[in-house]
Design an enzyme around this catalytic site. Structure first.
Site, PDB file in Angstrom:
ATOM      1  N   HIS A 106       3.269   2.510  -0.555  1.00  0.00           N
ATOM      2  CA  HIS A 106       2.107   2.020   0.192  1.00  0.00           C
ATOM      3  C   HIS A 106       0.935   2.116  -0.788  1.00  0.00           C
ATOM      4  O   HIS A 106       0.887   3.044  -1.606  1.00  0.00           O
ATOM      5  CB  HIS A 106       1.718   2.915   1.359  1.00  0.00           C
ATOM      6  CG  HIS A 106       2.780   3.152   2.391  1.00  0.00           C
ATOM      7  ND1 HIS A 106       3.760   4.080   2.246  1.00  0.00           N
ATOM      8  CD2 HIS A 106       2.964   2.590   3.606  1.00  0.00           C
ATOM      9  CE1 HIS A 106       4.522   4.075   3.340  1.00  0.00           C
ATOM     10  NE2 HIS A 106       4.066   3.178   4.169  1.00  0.00           N
ATOM     11  N   ASP A 109      -0.435   5.543  -1.305  1.00  0.00           N
ATOM     12  CA  ASP A 109       0.436   6.532  -1.967  1.00  0.00           C
ATOM     13  C   ASP A 109       0.069   6.635  -3.440  1.00  0.00           C
ATOM     14  O   ASP A 109       0.200   7.700  -4.057  1.00  0.00           O
ATOM     15  CB  ASP A 109       1.915   6.119  -1.916  1.00  0.00           C
ATOM     16  CG  ASP A 109       2.424   5.907  -0.508  1.00  0.00           C
ATOM     17  OD1 ASP A 109       1.838   6.477   0.419  1.00  0.00           O
ATOM     18  OD2 ASP A 109       3.421   5.157  -0.363  1.00  0.00           O
TER      19      ASP A 109
END
Ligand code: XLS
Ligand code: NI
Ligand code: NI
Length: 441
Positions: A106, A109
Site C-alpha cells: 500500500h 506502507d
C-alpha cells in the site's frame, strides 16, 4: 542474489534453498522447489509468491488490548524518509533471502503519510525512486500496488463511497498517486480492496447512490491508468465485513455481479483471500471456483482463519487439506490470470524474533507447494476427474445433451419425464472423494 543495504538486518540467515523433506534445516524449503516442473510450469511460475510489505515490515503486532510487540531495527530514525529507506533495505534483504520474485504494497506502507497531499506526493516519489533502484539490483518485481484508503480517519465514512464529495476527491488524489507509483515500478497488477466501502447502518446510507459512486470512481481509475500505459489487471478483493459491518464487495459472486452491472468486467478480475472467503461463510475453494467460472480468477491473498473465532486473523497457511482442495481448482482453471500468491499474513503478536517471518513464509510456501504436488497427482493418476465427470454422464448424449444445447422446451422436458422409467438412486460418493485427497497428501 541477496541485496542488503548499509546494514544487514536478518543477520545469520542466508539464502533459503530447497533441500527436500529429509532436511532438518529449519531455514530451508522442504517442498517448494522453485525450478520443479508441475504440469508444464515451474513452481515459481505457478505461484509468483509475493511478500506483503504491510504485515512483514510495518505491522508491529498491536491489537485492541495493547501496543505492538515487535522491535523493528529499521524503524528507529526520527526522519521519515530515512525510516522508509531503512525499511526498504530490510524488505529487499528479506525478499531476496527468501528467493521470492515479488512483493506487494500500500502507498502508506512505503513511507509514512504526511499532513498534506503535496508532501505525500513528494515522499512517494522519492521512495519510489529508491525502490526502483533496489528492484533493478535484485530483479524482484511488483506483483501489485494499492492505496490504503481506510486507515486515515478522513475515510471513516468511506473513500469512493463517502457521502461527502470532498473526501471522494481526496481518495481520487491518493489513488492517482498510488497508480503513478505502481506504473513507475512496473507493477503487474493493481488492487482495490474496499477497506471502508460499505456501511455501518442502512438508516443513514443511500446504498444505490454509493454503489454508483464506487463504479464511477473505478471507471475513472481504470481510464487514468490505461491512458498512462498500465496494461495489467485491476483486481477487486472481496471481503464481507471488517472494518465496515457490511462491505460492498461482500464475496466473489457479489463483486462479479457489480463489475458486470457497471461494465467493468473486461479490466477487472478478483483477488481471492482465504480468510475473507471463510468470513463470508464460504470456503476458499468455493470463492476460487466462482471466480474461475467467470474467467476472473486473477490472484490470491494467501492466509488462513481460525475455526474458533470470526475475524480476519491473517495467519500463515498450514492447512494441507484446505490448500489441496484449492490447488485442484487452481490447476483445473489453468492458474491465475496475471496475479500470484501474495502472503497477506502476519506472524502472531508473541512471535517476536526477527527470524520468525522466515519460518512463516517457508511454511506458507511449503504448504502451497505440497498441495500443488498433491493436486497434480490427484488429477493425473487418480479416479478423481473421471468420477466427477461420470456424475454428469447423462448430459453427454441424447436428451441430456439436447437440454444443455438449449434445444428442449419445458413441454418437451415434461414429456420425457412422463415416458421414462423413474430415476435410480445414484450415490454422490462424497466420502470416496474425500479419501482420494487423503490418499495423495
Ligand atoms: C484486508 C485486506 C488487505 C488487502 C490490501 O483485510 O486483506 O490487506 O489485501 O488492501
Ligand atoms: Ni488481502
Ligand atoms: Ni484480509
Amino acid at each position: 542474489m541477496i541485496i542488503t543495504g548499509n546494514k544487514e538486518y536478518y543477520k545469520g540467515i542466508g539464502a533459503i534453498n530447497y533441500e527436500g523433506k529429509e532436511s532438518d534445516n529449519p531455514f530451508s524449503f522442504k517442498f517448494y522447489n522453485p525450478k520443479q516442473l508441475v504440469m508444464g510450469k515451474t513452481m515459481a511460475e505457478h505461484f509468483k509468491f509475493a511478500v506483503a510489505y504491510w504485515h512483514s515490515f510495518c505491522g508491529q503486532g498491536g491489537d485492541p488490548f495493547g501496543p505492538g510487540t515487535q522491535q523493528f531495527p529499521w524503524d528507529n530514525s526520527p526522519d521519515p524518509m530515512q525510516r522508509a529507506r531503512d525499511k526498504a533495505d530490510a524488505a529487499f534483504e528479506f525478499i531476496t533471502k527468501m528467493g521470492f520474485d515479488y512483493f506487494c504494497f500500500h502507498d502508506v506502507d512505503l513511507v509514512d503519510e504526511a499532513d498534506s497531499l503535496s508532501e505525500n506526493e513528494k515522499r512517494l516519489h522519492e521512495i519510489g525512486e529508491y525502490i526502483a533502484q533496489k528492484k533493478k539490483e535484485s530483479s524482484v518485481k511488483l506483483l501489485w500496488g494499492t492505496a490504503n484508503c481506510f486507515s486515515n480517519p478522513v475515510y471513516m465514512n468511506g473513500a469512493a463511497t463517502n457521502p461527502d464529495f470532498k473526501v471522494v476527491a481526496r481518495a481520487g488524489a491518493q489513488i492517482k498517486m498510488a497508480l503513478d507509483l505502481t506504473i513507475a515500478l512496473g507493477g503487474e497488477n493493481y488492487v482495490f480492496w474496499g477497506g471502508r466501502e460499505g456501511y455501518m447502518s442502512l438508516l443513514n446510507t443511500d446504498m444505490g447512490r454509493e454503489l454508483d459512486h464506487m463504479a464511477q470512481f473505478l471507471t475513472m481509475a481504470r481510464d487514468y491508468a490505461r491512458s498512462n500505459g498500465f496494461r495489467g489487471s485491476f483486481f477487486i478483493e472481496p471481503k464481507p465485513m471488517e472494518p465496515m459491518k457490511h462491505q460492498y464487495d461482500f464475496d466473489a459472486a457479489t463483486a462479479i455481479g457489480f463489475l458486470r452491472e457497471y461494465g467493468l468486467d473486461q479490466d477487472f478480475k478478483l483477488n481471492i483471500e482465504v480468510n475473507h472467503a471463510t468470513l463470508a461463510q464460504h470456503s476458499f475453494e468455493h470463492e476460487l471456483t466462482v471466480a474461475a467460472n467467470a474467467g476472473m480468477l486473477g490472484s490470491i491473498d494467501a492466509n488462513r482463519g481460525d475455526n474458533q473465532n470470526g475475524w480476519d486473523t491473517d495467519q500463515f497457511p498450514v492447512n494441507l487439506y484446505e490448500v489441496t482442495e484449492a490447488m485442484l481448482v487452481f490447476l483445473q482453471a489453468g492458474g491465475l490470470k496475471g496475479g500470484g500468491v501474495n502472503f497477506d499474513a502476519k506472524i502472531r503478536r508473541n512471535s517476536t524474533d526477527l527470524e520468525d517471518i522466515f519460518h512463516a513464509h517457508i511454511g506458507g510456501a511449503d504448504t502451497f507447494a505440497r498441495a500443488l504436488l498433491t493436486a497434480e497427482k490427484i488429477l493425473t493418476s487418480s479416479e478423481y476427474s473421471s468420477l466427477k465427470k461420470d456424475r454428469y454422464v447423462s448430459f453427454e448424449s441424447g436428451n441430456g445433451k439436447e437440454f444443455e444445447k438449449g434445444s428442449l422446451t419445458l413441454e418437451a422436458l415434461s414429456k420425457i419425464a412422463f415416458n421414462q422409467s423413474p430415476p435410480k438412486r445414484v450415490s454422490g460418493k462424497q466420502e470416496l472423494f474425500e479419501n482420494i485427497i487423503n490418499q495423495f497428501i
